[in-house]
Design a protein around this motif. Structure first.
Motif, short mmCIF file in Angstrom:
data_model
loop_
_atom_site.label_atom_id
_atom_site.label_comp_id
_atom_site.label_asym_id
_atom_site.label_seq_id
_atom_site.Cartn_x
_atom_site.Cartn_y
_atom_site.Cartn_z
N PHE A 104 96.63 57.64 31.22
CA PHE A 104 96.25 56.25 31.41
C PHE A 104 97.47 55.42 31.82
N SER A 105 98.58 55.61 31.13
CA SER A 105 99.79 54.85 31.48
C SER A 105 100.33 55.27 32.84
N ALA A 106 100.22 56.54 33.20
CA ALA A 106 100.66 56.98 34.53
C ALA A 106 99.78 56.35 35.61
N ALA A 107 98.47 56.27 35.35
CA ALA A 107 97.56 55.66 36.33
C ALA A 107 97.88 54.17 36.49
N LEU A 108 98.15 53.47 35.40
CA LEU A 108 98.53 52.06 35.50
C LEU A 108 99.84 51.89 36.28
N PHE A 109 100.80 52.74 36.03
CA PHE A 109 102.08 52.68 36.74
C PHE A 109 101.89 52.88 38.23
N ILE A 110 101.10 53.89 38.62
CA ILE A 110 100.85 54.17 40.04
C ILE A 110 100.08 53.02 40.68
N ALA A 111 99.08 52.49 39.98
CA ALA A 111 98.29 51.38 40.53
C ALA A 111 99.16 50.15 40.73
N TYR A 112 100.03 49.85 39.80
CA TYR A 112 100.89 48.68 39.92
C TYR A 112 101.88 48.83 41.08
N TYR A 113 102.52 49.95 41.18
CA TYR A 113 103.54 50.12 42.21
C TYR A 113 102.95 50.40 43.59
N SER A 114 101.70 50.77 43.67
CA SER A 114 101.09 50.94 44.99
C SER A 114 100.73 49.58 45.59
N GLN A 115 100.52 48.55 44.77
CA GLN A 115 100.18 47.20 45.24
C GLN A 115 101.42 46.34 45.47
N ARG A 116 102.57 46.84 45.12
CA ARG A 116 103.80 46.07 45.22
C ARG A 116 104.23 45.91 46.68
N THR A 117 104.69 44.74 47.05
CA THR A 117 105.19 44.51 48.41
C THR A 117 106.71 44.56 48.40
N ILE A 118 107.25 44.93 49.52
CA ILE A 118 108.69 45.03 49.64
C ILE A 118 109.27 43.62 49.82
N PRO A 119 110.31 43.26 49.11
CA PRO A 119 110.90 41.93 49.29
C PRO A 119 111.45 41.76 50.71
N ARG A 120 111.45 40.52 51.21
CA ARG A 120 111.84 40.31 52.61
C ARG A 120 113.32 40.57 52.81
N THR A 121 114.09 40.57 51.76
CA THR A 121 115.52 40.85 51.91
C THR A 121 115.80 42.35 52.03
N MET A 122 114.79 43.18 51.89
CA MET A 122 115.01 44.62 51.98
C MET A 122 114.67 45.18 53.36
N ASN A 123 114.14 44.36 54.28
CA ASN A 123 113.81 44.92 55.60
C ASN A 123 115.08 45.03 56.44
N LYS A 124 115.00 45.85 57.48
CA LYS A 124 116.19 46.18 58.25
C LYS A 124 116.74 44.97 59.03
N GLU A 125 115.88 44.13 59.55
CA GLU A 125 116.35 42.97 60.31
C GLU A 125 117.18 42.04 59.43
N TRP A 126 116.73 41.77 58.22
CA TRP A 126 117.45 40.90 57.31
C TRP A 126 118.84 41.48 57.01
N GLN A 127 118.89 42.77 56.79
CA GLN A 127 120.16 43.40 56.45
C GLN A 127 121.12 43.38 57.65
N GLU A 128 120.60 43.57 58.86
CA GLU A 128 121.46 43.50 60.04
C GLU A 128 122.01 42.08 60.24
N GLN A 129 121.18 41.08 60.01
CA GLN A 129 121.65 39.70 60.12
C GLN A 129 122.69 39.39 59.04
N SER A 130 122.53 39.98 57.86
CA SER A 130 123.53 39.80 56.81
C SER A 130 124.86 40.41 57.23
N ASP A 131 124.80 41.58 57.90
CA ASP A 131 126.02 42.21 58.40
C ASP A 131 126.72 41.31 59.42
N GLU A 132 125.94 40.73 60.33
CA GLU A 132 126.51 39.84 61.34
C GLU A 132 127.16 38.61 60.69
#
Length: 151
Positions: A104-132
């Motif tokens: 039950f706890s494993a199913a809750l963990f998988i359900a929660y993390y499957s609905q999670r969105t990636i933060p906008r600071t983790m996409n490649k474009e944001w990171q490249e602009q940070s490098d610049e």
């Protein structure tokens, strides 16, 4: 002198053996002791414990295998305070409950993390602009400065 000490120790051992020989235990009294111990009256239990403790004062080679098993069971067996608290059926229920809780706890963990969105600071474009930006500010501490995370 050595012979005298040897004779004294032999006489002491023989006296000890004759003194404890009176506490004989019949094979019927100790056969299948594990199955009968709980049903024995307290007086019989005490007599058996005393007789075995007296026999154990002799060399252990004089004890029979049944007497050794009986002494071990009386000292370390699963009776009295060492009796297991749960039956095998109770153990099966406990393990089933643990397994259900884990899944039950494993199913809750998988359900929660499957609905999670990636933060906008983790996409490649944001990171490249940070490098610049860091390069424009001369923020190069050692050799290079990269914000791009590997996948």
């Amino acid at each position: 002198m050595f012979r005298q000490l040897a004779k004294q120790s032999i006489s002491n051992v023989s006296k000890c053996q004759t003194r404890f020989a009176s506490t004989s235990i019949t094979p019927a009294a100790i056969s299948n002791l594990q199955g009968r111990w709980e049903k024995l009256p307290e007086s019989d239990k005490q007599n058996l414990i005393e007789a075995l403790s007296e026999k154990q004062k002799l060399p252990w080679t004089t004890l029979s295998l049944e007497e050794k098993k009986a002494a071990w069971y009386i000292s370390f067996g699963t009776w009295g305070p060492r009796r297991p608290m749960e039956t095998p059926e109770d153990s099966a229920k406990i393990y089933k409950g643990i397994a259900i809780g884990f899944f039950f706890s494993a199913a809750l963990f998988i359900a929660y993390y499957s609905q999670r969105t990636i933060p906008r600071t983790m996409n490649k474009e944001w990171q490249e602009q940070s490098d610049e930006y860091l390069a424009s500010k001369n923020s190069n501490p050692f050799s290079t400065y990269s914000q791009v995370q590997s996948k």
